[in-house]
Design a protein around this motif. Sequence first.
Motif: not given
Ligand SMILES: NC(=O)c1ccc[n+]([C@@H]2O[C@H](COP(=O)([O-])OP(=O)(O)OC[C@H]3O[C@@H](n4cnc5c(N)ncnc54)[C@H](OP(=O)(O)O)[C@@H]3O)[C@@H](O)[C@H]2O)c1
Length: 272
Positions: A37, A130, A153, A230, A236
């Motif tokens: 994504d 989304s 999303q 992510k 991770h």
């Molecule tokens: N549509 C929208 O408006 C919207 C908004 C927000 C996000 N998104 C999408 O959703 C994805 C996920 O959301 P997000 O990136 O905000 O938050 P998330 O995936 O909930 O959290 C990401 C964080 O968690 C850490 N992490 C992930 N897996 C881990 C593990 N197994 N152990 C320890 N730490 C871990 C990552 O660390 P490291 O990176 O240091 O490994 C990063 O700091 C985004 O990247 C994006 O593609 C969409």
Amino acid sequence: MPRLGQGTWKMGERAGLWETEKQSIRRGIQDGMTLIDTAEMYGSGRSEQLIGEAIRGMDRNGLFLVSKVYPHNAGRRHMRESCEASLKRLGTEYLDLYLLHWRGGIPLRETVECMEELQAEGKIRRWGVSNFDREDMEELWRVRGGEKCAVNQVLYHLGSRGIEYDLLPWMRERGVIPMAYCPVAQGGSLRRGMLQNAAVQEIARAHQAAPMQVLLAFLLKQPDIVAIPKASLPEHTEENAAAALIRLSDDEWKALSDAFPAPDHKTALDML
Ligand SMILES: NC(=O)c1ccc[n+]([C@@H]2O[C@H](COP(=O)([O-])OP(=O)(O)OC[C@H]3O[C@@H](n4cnc5c(N)ncnc54)[C@H](OP(=O)(O)O)[C@@H]3O)[C@@H](O)[C@H]2O)c1
């Protein structure tokens, strides 16, 4: 569509992490997280460039690429240009899914028409939205062709379950796939609270898993939820991919659900 994918917000933004993040994406693909994504917004295109480099030479048919258009680009004037720029950065001929990132000022009717045109031209396979709450979805359904929306999303994790009240049931009735963003709650005190919770820890121990994996397993227990954690670090990513193998029992799912109950009334859609 794979159930567990990779988010890439904030990836590709730091030169020093470029190679590590590329490895992380590749690792995820190897481990079955073939849905990736991204968005034109992420790092002003650098996330898409990073993915483009990471997947170069791979079998495109084995990947499921998702990108998003800014609301202000989601109309007749800019959408084709935006889509083509995303394709170029990703080094691909088509997107598997193209999403309207959030609602903006351009009429939904115009966005739907442009999405349908891109699909007819083969530039995208399916389209979706989304950050749409139930009322937005209802409005979309009143637009001609709006019911072709494949995915919404939205922010969804164990500690944020507002969508279960009315949005998720509405989507399920109409076959709109829920894609959970921030599935591991991004970080901060909310996540710390979840990881330290007794039910989460006990279930993690029972499955010889990390508490973080339990957060993903909670979502994946529901058969239609797609989750896109992510991870910049390959270790991770590896851990997240392994979460797909955890099978929570109904009692375990209920214990988690009781520890972090869904609201019993309408709440504003959580979003970032
Ligand atoms: N549509 C929208 O408006 C919207 C908004 C927000 C996000 N998104 C999408 O959703 C994805 C996920 O959301 P997000 O990136 O905000 O938050 P998330 O995936 O909930 O959290 C990401 C964080 O968690 C850490 N992490 C992930 N897996 C881990 C593990 N197994 N152990 C320890 N730490 C871990 C990552 O660390 P490291 O990176 O240091 O490994 C990063 O700091 C985004 O990247 C994006 O593609 C969409």
